[in-house]
Design a protein around this motif. Structure first.
Motif, PDB file in Angstrom:
ATOM      1  N   CYS A 281       3.049   5.107   9.804  1.00  0.00           N
ATOM      2  CA  CYS A 281       1.708   4.602   9.521  1.00  0.00           C
ATOM      3  C   CYS A 281       1.737   3.575   8.390  1.00  0.00           C
ATOM      4  N   LEU A 282       2.679   3.699   7.462  1.00  0.00           N
ATOM      5  CA  LEU A 282       2.791   2.703   6.399  1.00  0.00           C
ATOM      6  C   LEU A 282       3.258   1.371   6.957  1.00  0.00           C
ATOM      7  N   ALA A 283       4.249   1.404   7.854  1.00  0.00           N
ATOM      8  CA  ALA A 283       4.708   0.167   8.487  1.00  0.00           C
ATOM      9  C   ALA A 283       3.588  -0.477   9.290  1.00  0.00           C
TER      10      ALA A 283
ATOM     11  N   PHE B 167       0.365  -0.175   8.702  1.00  0.00           N
ATOM     12  CA  PHE B 167      -0.620  -0.698   7.751  1.00  0.00           C
ATOM     13  C   PHE B 167      -0.169  -2.028   7.164  1.00  0.00           C
ATOM     14  N   LEU B 168       1.112  -2.155   6.859  1.00  0.00           N
ATOM     15  CA  LEU B 168       1.618  -3.346   6.185  1.00  0.00           C
ATOM     16  C   LEU B 168       1.863  -4.521   7.121  1.00  0.00           C
ATOM     17  N   ARG B 169       2.196  -4.251   8.398  1.00  0.00           N
ATOM     18  CA  ARG B 169       2.700  -5.322   9.243  1.00  0.00           C
ATOM     19  C   ARG B 169       1.874  -5.613  10.492  1.00  0.00           C
ATOM     20  N   ALA B 170       1.089  -4.672  10.953  1.00  0.00           N
ATOM     21  CA  ALA B 170       0.381  -4.880  12.215  1.00  0.00           C
ATOM     22  C   ALA B 170      -0.737  -5.900  12.065  1.00  0.00           C
ATOM     23  N   ASP B 171      -0.882  -6.765  13.057  1.00  0.00           N
ATOM     24  CA  ASP B 171      -2.002  -7.703  13.047  1.00  0.00           C
ATOM     25  C   ASP B 171      -3.279  -6.953  13.406  1.00  0.00           C
ATOM     26  N   ASP B 172      -4.399  -7.649  13.415  1.00  0.00           N
ATOM     27  CA  ASP B 172      -5.686  -6.987  13.614  1.00  0.00           C
ATOM     28  C   ASP B 172      -5.759  -6.227  14.931  1.00  0.00           C
ATOM     29  N   VAL B 173      -5.276  -6.842  16.027  1.00  0.00           N
ATOM     30  CA  VAL B 173      -5.358  -6.207  17.341  1.00  0.00           C
ATOM     31  C   VAL B 173      -4.480  -4.964  17.387  1.00  0.00           C
ATOM     32  N   SER B 174      -3.240  -5.087  16.913  1.00  0.00           N
ATOM     33  CA  SER B 174      -2.322  -3.944  16.929  1.00  0.00           C
ATOM     34  C   SER B 174      -2.806  -2.833  16.006  1.00  0.00           C
ATOM     35  N   PHE B 175      -3.372  -3.215  14.879  1.00  0.00           N
ATOM     36  CA  PHE B 175      -3.835  -2.205  13.937  1.00  0.00           C
ATOM     37  C   PHE B 175      -5.044  -1.458  14.499  1.00  0.00           C
TER      38      PHE B 175
ATOM     39  N   ALA C  50      -3.738   0.924  17.066  1.00  0.00           N
ATOM     40  CA  ALA C  50      -3.072   2.081  16.458  1.00  0.00           C
ATOM     41  C   ALA C  50      -4.089   3.080  15.921  1.00  0.00           C
ATOM     42  N   LYS C  51      -5.164   2.585  15.326  1.00  0.00           N
ATOM     43  CA  LYS C  51      -6.183   3.486  14.792  1.00  0.00           C
ATOM     44  C   LYS C  51      -6.904   4.230  15.910  1.00  0.00           C
ATOM     45  N   ASN C  52      -7.174   3.533  17.008  1.00  0.00           N
ATOM     46  CA  ASN C  52      -7.861   4.179  18.127  1.00  0.00           C
ATOM     47  C   ASN C  52      -6.973   5.192  18.817  1.00  0.00           C
ATOM     48  N   VAL C  53      -5.694   4.851  18.995  1.00  0.00           N
ATOM     49  CA  VAL C  53      -4.770   5.787  19.645  1.00  0.00           C
ATOM     50  C   VAL C  53      -4.617   7.046  18.805  1.00  0.00           C
ATOM     51  N   GLY C  54      -4.421   6.873  17.510  1.00  0.00           N
ATOM     52  CA  GLY C  54      -4.277   8.029  16.643  1.00  0.00           C
ATOM     53  C   GLY C  54      -5.531   8.867  16.593  1.00  0.00           C
ATOM     54  N   LYS C  55      -6.706   8.220  16.674  1.00  0.00           N
ATOM     55  CA  LYS C  55      -7.965   8.955  16.616  1.00  0.00           C
ATOM     56  C   LYS C  55      -8.201   9.764  17.882  1.00  0.00           C
ATOM     57  N   SER C  56      -7.821   9.205  19.037  1.00  0.00           N
ATOM     58  CA  SER C  56      -8.076   9.885  20.306  1.00  0.00           C
ATOM     59  C   SER C  56      -7.041  10.965  20.608  1.00  0.00           C
TER      60      SER C  56
ATOM     61  N   ASN D 279       2.216   9.513  16.828  1.00  0.00           N
ATOM     62  CA  ASN D 279       2.583   8.216  17.376  1.00  0.00           C
ATOM     63  C   ASN D 279       1.358   7.318  17.379  1.00  0.00           C
ATOM     64  N   ASP D 280       1.383   6.275  16.586  1.00  0.00           N
ATOM     65  CA  ASP D 280       0.202   5.408  16.460  1.00  0.00           C
ATOM     66  C   ASP D 280       0.251   4.209  17.389  1.00  0.00           C
ATOM     67  N   GLY D 281       1.302   4.082  18.209  1.00  0.00           N
ATOM     68  CA  GLY D 281       1.359   2.992  19.165  1.00  0.00           C
ATOM     69  C   GLY D 281       1.916   1.709  18.620  1.00  0.00           C
ATOM     70  N   PHE D 282       2.287   1.666  17.364  1.00  0.00           N
ATOM     71  CA  PHE D 282       2.858   0.459  16.775  1.00  0.00           C
ATOM     72  C   PHE D 282       4.288   0.745  16.353  1.00  0.00           C
ATOM     73  N   HIS D 283       5.215  -0.086  16.810  1.00  0.00           N
ATOM     74  CA  HIS D 283       6.619   0.085  16.468  1.00  0.00           C
ATOM     75  C   HIS D 283       7.115  -1.225  15.877  1.00  0.00           C
TER      76      HIS D 283
END
Length: 245
Positions: A199-201, A203-211, A214-220, A225-229
């Protein structure tokens, strides 16, 4: 006989009344009596010797997170979107490139003022030269705080500044929150159990769409796994296109 005694008593009385007069005759009225010079009055207040302030010789000690100066939270901007008003912050992560392996500057504590008690900057050692710059708002920091508790259960997550409903757009509050968010993020980066959290990676690197994804995937899903690698080619391209500066 009585006259002699009377004259002697008169001379003695004159000597007592006028000490400056000679015993053998009367005092000369034109010459004032001799008196000893009076001592000068002592000063009631003594002059204080100026002393140096005890704090003048004490240098301010830096906190461990101050050494992580390559992570910054800056440029707060207030946005008004209809009834929705919020403040965004620019989050930069610019760990410097490391020197050759045999360079003394690569010592684990080289970025902590040569303090042997300072924690090693493992994040810096594993992410040299990986620059990123994104925009984040307070709710995004709150997401990171909550995800760290989930991904690294049992670890002590640094505190996040609390929400405030009143005067949260005043210049003083915005600047105070900016400093607090920067301190929180630096502590997370320096934490030996949190520095490599996914989640730190994100937060620091994902663009707006990816972020947002990731927030929606983690919430649902509620999973870790937040969907961002960060190492994947697809997300790396998106992060590169969405970074600032």
């Amino acid at each position: 006989m009585n006259n002699i005694i009377s004259a002697s008593l008169t001379k003695m009385a004159t000597a007592v009344d006028n000490p400056g007069a000679p015993m053998g005759g009367s005092a000369n009225p034109g010459i004032p009596p001799t008196t000893s010079p009076a001592a000068p009055p002592s000063s009631a207040t003594a002059t204080a010797t100026p002393t140096a302030s005890p704090t003048s010789s004490i240098s301010l000690r830096r906190s461990p997170e101050d050494a992580v100066d390559y992570v910054t939270v800056s440029d707060p901007v207030i946005h008004a979107d209809g009834m929705n008003k919020y403040t965004s912050y620019r989050v930069d992560c610019r760990p410097p490139l490391q020197n050759p392996p045999d360079d003394p500057a690569n010592h684990p504590n080289n970025n902590n003022n040569n303090n042997p008690n300072a924690p090693a900057d493992i994040f810096l050692q594993n992410n040299p030269g990986q620059y990123s710059s994104v925009l984040r708002r307070y709710s995004d920091f709150l997401w990171l705080y909550e995800r760290l508790h989930r991904e690294r259960a049992g670890s002590i997550v640094p505190p996040l500044p609390e929400k405030q409903a009143v005067s949260r757009f005043s210049p003083e509050f915005v600047e105070d929150r900016r400093r607090s968010l920067e301190k929180f993020l630096r502590r997370v980066v320096l934490h030996p159990e949190l520095w490599n959290a996914e989640c730190l990676a994100t937060f620091l690197r994902a663009d707006d769409v990816s972020f947002a994804h990731a927030k929606n995937v983690g919430k649902s899903s509620g999973s870790g796994n937040d969907g961002f690698h960060p190492n994947s080619q697809h997300d790396g391209d998106m992060a590169a296109s969405g970074t600032l500066g």
